[in-house]
Design an enzyme around this catalytic site. Structure first.
Site, PDB file in Angstrom:
ATOM      1  N   LEU A  58     -29.112 -26.546  38.905  1.00 32.91           N
ATOM      2  CA  LEU A  58     -29.403 -25.483  39.854  1.00 32.91           C
ATOM      3  C   LEU A  58     -30.912 -25.364  39.929  1.00 32.91           C
ATOM      4  O   LEU A  58     -31.596 -25.444  38.895  1.00 32.91           O
ATOM      5  CB  LEU A  58     -28.801 -24.148  39.406  1.00 32.91           C
ATOM      6  CG  LEU A  58     -27.284 -23.965  39.525  1.00 32.91           C
ATOM      7  CD1 LEU A  58     -26.881 -22.621  38.943  1.00 32.91           C
ATOM      8  CD2 LEU A  58     -26.828 -24.090  40.966  1.00 32.91           C
ATOM      9  N   ASP A  59     -31.447 -25.169  41.121  1.00 30.33           N
ATOM     10  CA  ASP A  59     -32.891 -24.989  41.260  1.00 30.33           C
ATOM     11  C   ASP A  59     -33.361 -23.798  40.436  1.00 30.33           C
ATOM     12  O   ASP A  59     -32.589 -22.878  40.160  1.00 30.33           O
ATOM     13  CB  ASP A  59     -33.259 -24.753  42.728  1.00 30.33           C
ATOM     14  CG  ASP A  59     -32.875 -25.919  43.619  1.00 30.33           C
ATOM     15  OD1 ASP A  59     -32.918 -27.062  43.141  1.00 30.33           O
ATOM     16  OD2 ASP A  59     -32.522 -25.667  44.788  1.00 30.33           O
ATOM     17  N   ALA A  60     -34.631 -23.814  40.084  1.00 29.03           N
ATOM     18  CA  ALA A  60     -35.182 -22.711  39.295  1.00 29.03           C
ATOM     19  C   ALA A  60     -35.023 -21.379  40.013  1.00 29.03           C
ATOM     20  O   ALA A  60     -34.808 -20.337  39.382  1.00 29.03           O
ATOM     21  CB  ALA A  60     -36.649 -22.963  38.979  1.00 29.03           C
TER      22      ALA A  60
END
Length: 278
Positions: free
Chosen positions: A132-134
């Protein structure tokens, strides 16, 4: 992926309805099947014996009705009523509600907050399934089961993910239909498996997207392409797993039911690519 992970619960080319007293390893130096089921919390030994007699238990895809049947938990695959049973106690399955600002890595080489802080209570070395993206929060699976991780993460297996996105602007029904029909991005055309508008007010909208794509930042790019940049994004579901009421920043082991659902998915998912372009 190993033969154990790619072999389906139906035993591959074997007939799904086949019955045998010699399913799996035929040697008698293993552990009695009813004892294994009782030890894994499926049922009491007496109830497990009844399940076996009723033909509800399969070993390596074949129905077993012999109470004296012995198996090897390290190598044999067992399911009850079509749901896989975890026999390998060395495997750990954890669900995390990842906060924003945390990168999906167990050791970030740039010194950013990573996932290690959420795995300290488990002795096993866990790895994240996919990313998951930051700046995206939500459901992330951590495990030491590499075969299952491969099935969950690789887009060719078609495991779906459900996202809730808060976006800029008023999303119209025709925009939802466009997401379902597909939009053209720089790396190809992509369509949502499902899409629906949840709410719209004060210049923002809530959109639910279901995708099996594993492309980088795909939800954000799709919504930007249709003119609604993402303000907040959370993943609520991954395959059979739901985030539920798990608080942000908390992790827990999967329940017996959740583990069964994951293992069943791993054993029965068709290995044929669902979308070779990905």
């Amino acid at each position: 992926m190993s033969d154990a992970s790619t072999g389906s619960a139906t035993g591959g080319s074997l007939s799904e309805g086949a019955t045998t007293e010699g399913a799996g390893s035929a040697s008698d130096d293993g552990i009695r099947l009813q004892k294994v089921l009782a030890n894994r919390g499926v049922a009491s030994r007496r109830v497990a014996e009844q399940m076996i007699v009723e033909g509800r238990v399969r070993v390596n895809g074949l129905v077993v009705t012999e109470l004296g049947r012995r198996i090897h938990p390290e190598t044999d695959l067992v399911d009850v009523d079509g749901t896989a049973i975890q026999l390998d106690e060395s495997k750990r399955y954890v669900i995390l509600n990842k906060p924003t600002g945390v990168v999906s890595s167990m050791n970030d080489d740039r010194g950013r907050p990573d996932l290690r802080q959420f795995t300290q209570e488990w002795d096993e070395r866990l790895y994240n399934v996919g990313r998951l993206d930051a700046d995206t929060s939500g459901l992330l699976v951590l495990t030491n089961d590499g075969a299952l991780a491969h099935v969950l993460a690789h887009p060719s297996f078609g495991v779906t993910k459900v996202y809730i996105a808060k976006v800029e602007g008023q999303v119209l029904p025709q925009t939802i239909q466009r997401l379902i029909r597909g939009v053209d991005l720089e790396d190809g055309r992509i369509a949502a498996d499902k899409a629906r508008l949840l709410d719209a007010s004060r210049g923002e909208s809530l959109v639910e997207l279901t995708l099996h794509s594993g492309k980088n930042r795909i939800v954000r790019r799709m919504l930007a392409e249709v003119g609604h940049p993402v303000v907040e994004l959370v993943r609520r579901q991954f395959g059979p797993l739901h985030l539920g009421t798990l608080p942000v920043g908390k992790a827990r082991e999967l329940t017996t039911v959740e583990r069964g659902a994951l293992l069943t998915l791993s054993r029965t998912t068709d290995s044929a690519p669902a979308d070779p372009a990905e």
